[in-house]
Design an enzyme around this catalytic site. Structure first.
Site, PDB file in Angstrom:
ATOM      1  N   ASP A 257      28.604  63.805 100.918  1.00  0.00           N
ATOM      2  CA  ASP A 257      28.471  62.352 100.804  1.00  0.00           C
ATOM      3  C   ASP A 257      27.349  61.958  99.856  1.00  0.00           C
ATOM      4  OD1 ASP A 257      26.443  63.274 102.463  1.00  0.00           O
ATOM      5  OD2 ASP A 257      27.054  62.132 104.212  1.00  0.00           O
TER       6      ASP A 257
ATOM      7  N   ASN B 121      24.720  58.705 116.351  1.00  0.00           N
ATOM      8  CA  ASN B 121      25.931  58.062 116.899  1.00  0.00           C
ATOM      9  C   ASN B 121      27.173  58.945 116.772  1.00  0.00           C
ATOM     10  OD1 ASN B 121      26.463  57.913 114.184  1.00  0.00           O
ATOM     11  ND2 ASN B 121      26.628  55.683 114.068  1.00  0.00           N
TER      12      ASN B 121
ATOM     13  N   GLU C 136      31.478  57.010 110.117  1.00  0.00           N
ATOM     14  CA  GLU C 136      30.935  56.314 111.278  1.00  0.00           C
ATOM     15  C   GLU C 136      31.975  56.251 112.408  1.00  0.00           C
ATOM     16  OE1 GLU C 136      27.896  55.728 111.459  1.00  0.00           O
ATOM     17  OE2 GLU C 136      27.060  54.645 109.755  1.00  0.00           O
TER      18      GLU C 136
HETATM   19  C1  GLP Z   1      22.975  61.309 107.233  1.00  0.00           C
HETATM   20  C2  GLP Z   1      23.994  62.204 106.552  1.00  0.00           C
HETATM   21  C3  GLP Z   1      24.625  63.174 107.505  1.00  0.00           C
HETATM   22  C4  GLP Z   1      23.563  63.855 108.343  1.00  0.00           C
HETATM   23  C5  GLP Z   1      22.817  62.819 109.137  1.00  0.00           C
HETATM   24  C6  GLP Z   1      21.737  63.408 110.032  1.00  0.00           C
HETATM   25  O1  GLP Z   1      23.525  60.192 107.811  1.00  0.00           O
HETATM   26  N1  GLP Z   1      25.018  61.459 105.901  1.00  0.00           N
HETATM   27  O2  GLP Z   1      25.402  64.107 106.785  1.00  0.00           O
HETATM   28  O3  GLP Z   1      24.164  64.784 109.197  1.00  0.00           O
HETATM   29  O4  GLP Z   1      22.188  61.945 108.202  1.00  0.00           O
HETATM   30  O5  GLP Z   1      20.565  63.624 109.335  1.00  0.00           O
HETATM   31  P1  GLP Z   1      19.330  64.422 109.883  1.00  0.00           P
HETATM   32  O6  GLP Z   1      19.674  65.856 109.752  1.00  0.00           O
HETATM   33  O7  GLP Z   1      18.199  64.021 108.976  1.00  0.00           O
HETATM   34  O8  GLP Z   1      19.133  64.008 111.297  1.00  0.00           O
END
Ligand code: GLP
Length: 248
Positions: A66, A134, A141
């Protein structure tokens, strides 16, 4: 079944062992790559092992999950930047081996279509995933259809607040992103979902208790035949004992 590790570092060690093995078994492997703080120790360990074992990456290809819309690749919070800092610039991977969604194109719709088509053509062998509190995976989402391909998504308020910790203030946090779709993710032959930290313990419990539903995107992975659920002790702290196996 969830596999639990005492620390994010021991998890990262185990996961990079698997990644190195898969690359050695199939030098032209296609990797699906994730960003987020969860991935930092994973890439840290992976880079170390690549150097130590002199692993040949010349035929590896990758697709990132992403990217935020509105952040140029050189912005410190863009996922392009994250990947360069944590992996690409540290090992021998050339730009032509790497695919990242281009969120700065005028025509986002055709960029998304092209990205899914490329994924479909090359086929992802091993997909890395983190999770949002979430339950989102990539930027899919809650409510995103399981049959979705790469698309533009409006970020939920919860996700913007969670990710806001990396920005100076909330007005800088992008409102939209491009993400691989749920069906793109599900098409990967093997997947590792990595969840670490006490702040994700409730998410892990929700995932464990959840039926397979679009309301909890990561629950889709329960129907995938070859997904590893790798969790650290802190994230597993609310799980009943029978839900997991301790690894290291
Ligand atoms: C973002 C990314 C996800 C990731 C999530 C959790 O929203 N798009 O791919 O898994 O964050 O991030 P973190 O590992 O910093 O908790």
């Amino acid at each position: 079944m969830f596999y639990v590790f005492s620390t994010p570092q021991s998890l990262a060690q185990h996961l990079s062992n698997i990644l190195i093995q898969r690359i050695q078994q199939k030098p032209n492997i296609v990797l699906g790559l994730a960003t987020g703080s969860t991935m930092e120790p994973v890439y840290g360990n992976f880079v170390q092992r690549i150097k130590q074992d002199n692993v040949d990456l010349s035929q590896v290809r990758s697709f990132n999950l992403d990217e935020y819309i509105g952040l140029p690749p050189e912005h410190a919070q863009s996922y392009h930047f994250f990947m360069n800092e944590n992996l690409f610039s540290l090992v021998n991977l050339k730009p032509e081996q790497l695919h990242l969604p281009n969120a700065n194109k005028q025509d986002i719709e055709s960029e998304c279509k092209k990205y899914s088509e490329q994924i479909n053509k090359e086929g992802i062998d091993f997909q890395l995933l983190g999770i949002g509190t979430n339950g989102h995976i990539g930027f899919n989402e809650p409510g995103t259809p399981f049959n979705s391909l790469t698309h533009m998504i409006e970020l939920s308020e919860k996700t913007r607040i969670d990710n806001g910790r990396f920005f100076n203030d909330m007005s800088e946090v992008p409102t939209h992103a491009i993400t691989m779709g749920m069906a793109d993710i599900m098409s990967a032959k093997e997947i590792a979902l990595v969840i670490t930290g006490a702040h994700k313990a409730q998410t892990v419990l929700n995932l464990y208790n959840s039926p397979v539903t679009e309301k909890m995107p990561a629950s889709m992975l329960k129907e995938h035949k070859n997904t590893h659920f790798f969790i650290d002790e802190a994230a597993a702290s609310l799980l009943p004992k029978e839900a997991y196996q301790f690894v290291a």
